[in-house]
Enzyme design. Structure first.
Site, short mmCIF file in Angstrom:
data_model
loop_
_atom_site.label_atom_id
_atom_site.label_comp_id
_atom_site.label_asym_id
_atom_site.label_seq_id
_atom_site.Cartn_x
_atom_site.Cartn_y
_atom_site.Cartn_z
CG HIS A 305 0.01 -0.23 2.30
ND1 HIS A 305 0.67 0.92 2.87
CD2 HIS A 305 0.34 -1.22 3.21
CE1 HIS A 305 1.26 0.43 4.09
NE2 HIS A 305 1.11 -1.09 4.22
CE1 TYR A 310 -1.37 3.76 13.74
CE2 TYR A 310 -0.99 1.33 14.02
CZ TYR A 310 -1.76 2.77 14.39
OH TYR A 310 -2.59 2.67 15.32
CD GLU A 391 2.17 -6.76 7.22
OE1 GLU A 391 1.83 -7.98 6.79
OE2 GLU A 391 3.24 -6.02 7.02
O1 F6P Z 1 6.22 -1.80 9.28
C1 F6P Z 1 5.32 -2.03 8.48
C2 F6P Z 1 5.05 -3.55 8.48
O2 F6P Z 1 3.88 -3.76 7.44
C3 F6P Z 1 4.03 -3.61 9.83
O3 F6P Z 1 2.63 -3.52 9.91
C4 F6P Z 1 4.33 -5.15 10.00
O4 F6P Z 1 4.10 -5.52 11.33
C5 F6P Z 1 5.75 -5.26 9.42
O5 F6P Z 1 5.90 -4.07 8.49
C6 F6P Z 1 6.36 -6.63 9.04
O6 F6P Z 1 7.62 -6.45 8.82
P1 F6P Z 1 8.62 -7.43 9.91
O7 F6P Z 1 8.25 -8.72 10.02
O8 F6P Z 1 9.92 -7.04 9.41
O9 F6P Z 1 8.35 -6.90 11.34
#
Ligand code: F6P
Length: 520
Positions: A305, A310, A391
């Site tokens: 996206h 955030y 996610e």
């Molecule tokens: O930071 C953005 C994001 O999409 C978060 O919402 C998610 O928890 C994370 O990335 C996932 O990445 P990682 O598994 O490296 O923490």
């Protein structure tokens, strides 16, 4: 109020393991150590689909059919699927690589080739100590130790069915198929570990001459054909031989004589599928996967996206809207979709599909993409919203930044560092959970011929991308998936590596550090 102590009987585990130890599920190891309350703990954490499987199950899948039906393509894609989504140790056995051309008679050579393949297959299926010592990844070793290997699967096929037609493992006739069946019975009985391997035949049948012709042209083109006169003559010669082979080839019989065999007949790929005696979890996943597969060239566009509120402050998860930069990406993406996804290479409008997650940041990213009615009433890019594309759910850590997790849940951060793929957020998900929920979606993605644009999230994209381009799932959780970039993957059965990849950075520029790509 009473406090709960865990009183571990054994030495407590170090929280941070040397980086060379990449074994999965280390983060749950402390849960399976004996304590005074639980002196006899279960040896492994509860099965999660990508590690489940039937303990010790062995499948031998023989992909058979006439030349130019896409057997190599089917074998390699099935291998990738079983390996990535089901953690199965899956190996390809190409009958043609076992063919010797020594001075001996053709019959003697075939006998020798068949024995060599049988011996390698036996070594692979029986899991003796030498084999386990040679297993490379720590993941494999760990699974073996805990007896949770999700099966050992062999896929036998001929990469060149002209050459391999008469070989004993080719499965091109009733007699050869029966011979394969007997060999496997014998192999299991005479092996040290007395294994039972389930034999499954996958027969690819194309009644659609257009598909065969297309396969042949594509294969010739991939091997350098330019369509000149000698190529046309070569094609005519191949077609003549093809006719001769089709007179010798014997399809799996429906007259009762092969009813005891397990098989799948794929008629014009997923158009019509006939199964016989197919039972069990993994065999049925194989049926479903193969029913969706096809050799036609198709394109998948994947993107995260646009930047979310955030992302700007480094918070995980949640359901935030887009920032100004994110909204601008949404506008640029709509233009990109109209000009690229919805048009073929010649600039003609074509049908296209659009998938988003159920979270507002992906839906808002898709909001400017137009949905005109084109080609026979087809609504262009009609949005399909999938919760499976949401996610990774960070449970107790939702809405926190990585720094806040370190501060508030220090041990969680360390556990995740140990084993990012197996680590499950408290009351949340792990990357393995993501793999499980993306499995059914990938079947659908494989089945389409129209281009599909998928707008989702970082963790989900890592899994999807890795599967599509053949990256091991252990590496997936640490891949960089930048914001404001579209990755175009074109599946091409006759391209040497099966696909091509292009990336389109659309901007606008955003601060990558905040996105915490390399964190945890
Ligand atoms: O930071 C953005 C994001 O999409 C978060 O919402 C998610 O928890 C994370 O990335 C996932 O990445 P990682 O598994 O490296 O923490």
């Amino acid at each position: 109020m009473a406090t709960v102590t865990t009183n571990v009987l054994t030495e407590p585990l170090p929280l941070v393991l040397p980086s060379t130890e990449k074994t999965v599920l280390k983060s749950q190891k402390h849960l399976v150590s004996p304590t005074v309350y639980n002196p006899l703990p279960t040896e492994v954490p509860p099965p999660i689909t990508p590690l489940a499987g039937n303990i010790g199950e062995r499948l031998v899948i023989c992909v058979i059919g006439l030349p130019y039906r896409g057997k190599t393509f089917t074998a390699t894609r099935l291998q990738r699927y079983l390996n990535f989504f089901h953690g199965a140790d899956c190996r390809l056995f190409d009958v043609c690589t076992y063919m010797q051309h020594s001075g001996a008679s053709e019959y003697e050579n075939q006998e020798k080739n068949a024995l060599k393949l049988k011996s390698d297959l036996g070594d692979f299926l029986q899991v003796d100590e030498t084999y386990s010592q040679n297993m490379k990844s720590a993941d494999d070793q760990e699974s073996l130790k805990k007896n949770v290997d999700s099966g050992r699967n062999a896929i036998i096929f001929s990469s060149n069915s002209y050459q391999g037609f008469s070989e004993k493992w080719s499965g091109t006739g009733k007699e050869r198929r029966r011979w394969i069946y007997d060999q496997l019975e014998d192999m299991g009985q005479s092996s040290k570990s007395k294994f039972r391997a389930k034999l499954i035949f996958v027969e690819i049948i194309c009644t659609d001459t257009l598909v065969v012709d297309q396969n042949l042209s594509l294969k010739m083109f991939a091997s350098g054909s330019t369509g000149n006169i000698s190529d046309v003559l070569e094609k005519a010669e191949i077609e003549k031989r093809l006719l001769q082979y089709s007179r010798k080839y014997v399809t799996l019989q429906a007259d009762g004589s092969e009813d005891d065999l397990c098989y799948i007949k794929l008629i014009n790929y997923g158009e019509k599928v006939v199964t016989n005696k197919m039972r069990g979890y993994l065999p049925m996943r194989v049926v479903q996967f193969l029913s969706n597969l096809h050799t036609k060239k198709h394109t998948i566009y994947i993107t995260r996206h646009g930047q979310s509120e955030y992302n700007l402050v480094g918070k995980l998860g949640g359901n935030p809207p887009l920032t100004e930069a994110g909204k601008e990406y949404a506008r640029r993406l709509a233009k990109f979709a109209e000009e690229n996804v919805c048009k073929d290479d010649a600039g003609n409008v074509r049908r296209a599909r659009l998938w988003t997650s159920s979270l507002q940041r992906t839906i808002l990213t898709a909001e400017h993409i137009p949905h005109p009615i084109v080609c026979d009433g087809w609504q262009q890019m009609a949005t399909r919203v999938y919760r499976n594309l949401d996610e990774i759910f960070a449970g107790e850590c939702e809405g926190l930044t990585y720094a806040e997790i370190e501060k508030l849940h220090g041990s969680e951060a360390s556990l995740r560092k140990m084993d990012k793929i197996g680590y499950r957020y408290p009351r949340g998900e792990s990357y393995f959970d993501l793999i499980a929920r993306l499995d059914p979606l990938v079947h659908e993605l494989e089945s389409y011929e129209e281009p599909v644009m998928v707008i989702s999230h970082q963790a989900v994209m890592r899994i999807l991308y890795s599967y599509l381009v053949g990256i091991d799932r252990e590496r997936a959780p640490k891949l960089e998936i930048p914001l404001h970039t579209v990755v175009k993957i074109t599946y091409d059965a006759y391209n040497e590596c099966g696909f091509t990849e292009e990336r389109f950075y659309l901007g606008p520029e955003v601060n990558k550090a905040l996105d915490a790509q390399k964190n945890l």
